[in-house]
Design a protein around this motif. Structure first.
Motif, PDB file in Angstrom:
ATOM      1  N   MET A  36       3.822  -9.326 -12.938  1.00 18.44           N
ATOM      2  CA  MET A  36       2.367  -9.386 -13.095  1.00 18.44           C
ATOM      3  C   MET A  36       1.719  -9.580 -11.730  1.00 18.44           C
ATOM      4  O   MET A  36       2.179 -10.378 -10.924  1.00 18.44           O
ATOM      5  CB  MET A  36       1.991 -10.547 -14.007  1.00 18.44           C
ATOM      6  N   SER A  37       0.622  -8.856 -11.494  1.00 14.20           N
ATOM      7  CA  SER A  37      -0.049  -8.979 -10.203  1.00 14.20           C
ATOM      8  C   SER A  37      -1.560  -8.840 -10.390  1.00 14.20           C
ATOM      9  O   SER A  37      -2.006  -8.104 -11.274  1.00 14.20           O
ATOM     10  CB  SER A  37       0.473  -7.874  -9.275  1.00 14.20           C
ATOM     11  N   PRO A  38      -2.366  -9.539  -9.571  1.00 10.06           N
ATOM     12  CA  PRO A  38      -3.817  -9.344  -9.653  1.00 10.06           C
ATOM     13  C   PRO A  38      -4.224  -8.094  -8.873  1.00 10.06           C
ATOM     14  O   PRO A  38      -3.379  -7.495  -8.193  1.00 10.06           O
ATOM     15  CB  PRO A  38      -4.368 -10.597  -8.968  1.00 10.06           C
ATOM     16  N   LEU A  39      -5.467  -7.697  -8.933  1.00 14.60           N
ATOM     17  CA  LEU A  39      -5.947  -6.588  -8.095  1.00 14.60           C
ATOM     18  C   LEU A  39      -5.833  -7.027  -6.639  1.00 14.60           C
ATOM     19  O   LEU A  39      -6.211  -8.140  -6.286  1.00 14.60           O
ATOM     20  CB  LEU A  39      -7.410  -6.261  -8.410  1.00 14.60           C
ATOM     21  N   CYS A  40      -5.332  -6.116  -5.782  1.00 14.28           N
ATOM     22  CA  CYS A  40      -4.985  -6.559  -4.429  1.00 14.28           C
ATOM     23  C   CYS A  40      -6.196  -6.724  -3.526  1.00 14.28           C
ATOM     24  O   CYS A  40      -6.091  -7.285  -2.455  1.00 14.28           O
ATOM     25  CB  CYS A  40      -3.956  -5.638  -3.809  1.00 14.28           C
ATOM     26  N   HIS A 190      -4.731   7.303  -5.032  1.00 13.09           N
ATOM     27  CA  HIS A 190      -5.673   6.315  -5.560  1.00 13.09           C
ATOM     28  C   HIS A 190      -6.516   6.835  -6.721  1.00 13.09           C
ATOM     29  O   HIS A 190      -7.360   6.110  -7.224  1.00 13.09           O
ATOM     30  CB  HIS A 190      -6.667   5.870  -4.482  1.00 13.09           C
ATOM     31  N   VAL A 191      -6.351   8.121  -7.094  1.00 10.01           N
ATOM     32  CA  VAL A 191      -7.247   8.641  -8.129  1.00 10.01           C
ATOM     33  C   VAL A 191      -6.571   8.608  -9.497  1.00 10.01           C
ATOM     34  O   VAL A 191      -5.461   9.105  -9.667  1.00 10.01           O
ATOM     35  CB  VAL A 191      -7.741  10.073  -7.806  1.00 10.01           C
ATOM     36  N   ASP A 228       6.346  -2.766  -1.821  1.00  8.66           N
ATOM     37  CA  ASP A 228       5.075  -3.507  -1.775  1.00  8.66           C
ATOM     38  C   ASP A 228       3.869  -2.574  -1.655  1.00  8.66           C
ATOM     39  O   ASP A 228       2.730  -3.019  -1.787  1.00  8.66           O
ATOM     40  CB  ASP A 228       5.085  -4.547  -0.652  1.00  8.66           C
ATOM     41  N   THR A 229       4.113  -1.255  -1.422  1.00 14.57           N
ATOM     42  CA  THR A 229       2.974  -0.316  -1.417  1.00 14.57           C
ATOM     43  C   THR A 229       2.587   0.086  -2.838  1.00 14.57           C
ATOM     44  O   THR A 229       1.663   0.863  -3.037  1.00 14.57           O
ATOM     45  CB  THR A 229       3.296   0.960  -0.602  1.00 14.57           C
ATOM     46  N   ILE A 230       3.315  -0.449  -3.824  1.00 15.22           N
ATOM     47  CA  ILE A 230       2.947  -0.206  -5.223  1.00 15.22           C
ATOM     48  C   ILE A 230       1.946  -1.277  -5.639  1.00 15.22           C
ATOM     49  O   ILE A 230       2.239  -2.466  -5.562  1.00 15.22           O
ATOM     50  CB  ILE A 230       4.198  -0.260  -6.128  1.00 15.22           C
ATOM     51  N   TYR A 231       0.732  -0.862  -5.996  1.00 16.84           N
ATOM     52  CA  TYR A 231      -0.213  -1.802  -6.590  1.00 16.84           C
ATOM     53  C   TYR A 231      -1.211  -1.079  -7.482  1.00 16.84           C
ATOM     54  O   TYR A 231      -1.229   0.141  -7.514  1.00 16.84           O
ATOM     55  CB  TYR A 231      -0.874  -2.722  -5.564  1.00 16.84           C
ATOM     56  N   GLN A 232      -1.958  -1.882  -8.260  1.00 22.37           N
ATOM     57  CA  GLN A 232      -2.841  -1.287  -9.288  1.00 22.37           C
ATOM     58  C   GLN A 232      -3.698  -0.161  -8.722  1.00 22.37           C
ATOM     59  O   GLN A 232      -3.999   0.812  -9.405  1.00 22.37           O
ATOM     60  CB  GLN A 232      -3.809  -2.317  -9.877  1.00 22.37           C
ATOM     61  N   GLY A 338      -3.336  -4.866   1.259  1.00 22.28           N
ATOM     62  CA  GLY A 338      -3.065  -4.855  -0.180  1.00 22.28           C
ATOM     63  C   GLY A 338      -1.604  -5.106  -0.486  1.00 22.28           C
ATOM     64  O   GLY A 338      -1.257  -5.801  -1.445  1.00 22.28           O
ATOM     65  N   LYS A 339      -0.706  -4.562   0.347  1.00 28.00           N
ATOM     66  CA  LYS A 339       0.717  -4.704   0.035  1.00 28.00           C
ATOM     67  C   LYS A 339       1.187  -6.150   0.132  1.00 28.00           C
ATOM     68  O   LYS A 339       2.175  -6.521  -0.491  1.00 28.00           O
ATOM     69  CB  LYS A 339       1.583  -3.780   0.882  1.00 28.00           C
ATOM     70  N   ALA A 340       0.454  -6.996   0.890  1.00 27.70           N
ATOM     71  CA  ALA A 340       0.826  -8.414   0.947  1.00 27.70           C
ATOM     72  C   ALA A 340       0.674  -9.048  -0.430  1.00 27.70           C
ATOM     73  O   ALA A 340       1.468  -9.915  -0.817  1.00 27.70           O
ATOM     74  CB  ALA A 340      -0.046  -9.138   1.970  1.00 27.70           C
TER      75      ALA A 340
END
Ligand code: ZN
Length: 426
Positions: A36-40, A190-191, A228-232, A338-340
């Protein structure tokens, strides 16, 4: 308002029904599940610390029909990228040098002049188009975040504050913005509606027009363990095989590809409409597709092995931090990209391991990291507190940052890079 106050999650039923965002097939295959992760970009203010935070499943799938790696859409693109967005492209020196070179080269290659039309999608704060303005080449930015669009206009870069897709493309084309060059850097991933976006590019291109896109290359992500480049905010993770299929579906041909070092290894594609046959397809395209096939990117088994290497990287970072803690050493984080947020949330690293983060972007100062709530301070905090270790989170810029941080060795401090595996830099 922060994204946290405005974001509303999609309903569980609609998420369950989401198929592949290109071909619509059901998503059965896990690429990697990062919990689970929040918006970066959901930077917290001191007042937000008293409030709960929304976390979303960060689960990347691979489509077993078209091999597009993707995350489901829990929050709409409008909510993430509309309104205020904290990422200003102009804060990285090496990125600006890279962009200036691109503008020089592409202007020569396409013989752009005062009669040409250049449109950039997701033009951010005008970091790129400013160099076309310098050259008197007519250009227009399309940028959904109002604060970024405003910053671009302040630089003298004409910018529309809208989302891009077929509808926007038709509007621009009818106003005389049929483009000789359509640029999209770090936006294709991003789209959420990749068909509407790529379809829009096709509609915006003038006859003979060229589209260039830069996006992180999936093959480099896997080889370099760049999970870590994977995010919402990144809906897709792109191989040339997948992008070629998407472009073909929208009657466009990728006729050249360059491998470039940005963001840990990216591709820059050159595309045209199928009917503009004067631009021949270069060997570079067949070569990179062949490399991807040889590495197995057209077979589902290849994608199944990624998860274990991610777990190994997490264990390595935690071992390092536990050892530093046991030895009474202090650790600060440099850079809060964001990746952090993905890395620290996935590894469960909070203020107990990292005392503070620093960043060059003043927007983040006095705020807190999403999820982990580590405070973000100006860069001067490092010299003031002399930590034993400085963990470099934007590892794609590690050489540039290491040069800026050379003073850390004056007190015996060391620089550490977490990806592809935790390493102390000399
Ligand atoms: Zn698919």
């Amino acid at each position: 308002m922060t994204a946290q106050q405005t974001a509303t999650a999609a309903s569980p039923a609609s998420i369950e029904q989401q198929g592949c965002r290109f071909c619509g097939a059901k998503l059965n295959e896990t690429f990697v599940d990062l919990g689970m992760s929040p918006l970066c970009e959901n930077w917290l203010t001191p007042a937000d610390l008293e409030q709960p935070e929304r976390f979303y499943p960060l689960h990347a799938f691979v489509c077993d029909e078209c091999y597009l790696v993707q995350v489901k859409e829990y929050v709409s693109g409008e909510e993430i990228f509309g309104g205020e967005y904290a990422y200003f492209s102009s804060y990285s020196d090496s990125w600006l040098a890279h962009i200036r070179k691109y503008v020089e080269n592409v202007s020569d290659r396409l013989e752009l002049n005062q009669e040409s039309r250049v449109v950039e999608l997701a033009s951010n704060d005008g970091y790129l188009l400013q160099y076309f303005v310098e050259r008197d080449i007519p250009c227009l930015g399309v940028e959904p975040a109002s604060n970024c669009a405003e910053a671009a206009r302040a630089k003298g870069v004409p910018t529309r504050n809208v989302f891009f897709g077929c509808e926007t493309a038709d509007g621009l084309a009818s106003e005389g913005w049929q483009a000789d060059l359509v640029i999209g850097n770090n936006v294709l991933a991003h789209v959420p509606d990749i068909n509407d976006f790529v379809g829009g590019i096709r509609r915006l291109l003038a006859p003979g027009g060229v589209n260039t896109m830069e996006f992180p290359h999936l093959m480099r992500l896997v080889e370099g363990n760049q999970f870590d480049t994977i995010y919402q905010e990144h809906y897709c993770y792109l191989s040339l095989i997948a992008v070629q299929a998407i472009y073909a579906a929208h009657r466009m041909v990728i006729f050249d590809v360059e491998e470039i070092p940005t963001h840990g290894g990216s591709l820059r594609i050159y595309a045209r409409r199928v009917e503009d046959a004067s631009l021949e397809v270069h060997d570079s395209v067949t070569r990179i597709v062949a490399e991807e096939r040889a590495a197995g990117y057209d077979r589902i088994e290849t994608y199944r092995s990624f998860s274990q290497q991610v777990v190994d990287t997490k264990n390595g970072l935690l071992n390092f931090l536990l050892r530093a803690k046991a030895e009474g050493k202090t650790v600060a984080g440099y850079g809060a990209p964001g990746k952090a947020t993905t890395l620290l949330n996935y590894c469960g690293v909070r203020g107990d391991f990292i005392e503070y983060m620093v960043d060059r972007n003043p927007y983040k100062h006095g705020r807190y990291m999403p999820g982990t709530r580590i405070p973000v301070l100006p860069v001067e905090q490092i010299a003031a507190t002399k930590p034993d270790y400085v963990l470099i989170l934007p590892w794609n810029l590690k050489d540039e940052i290491a040069a800026q941080l050379s003073y850390v060795c004056e007190w015996g401090g060391q620089l550490v890079c977490p990806i592809p595996e935790v390493t102390i830099l000399n």
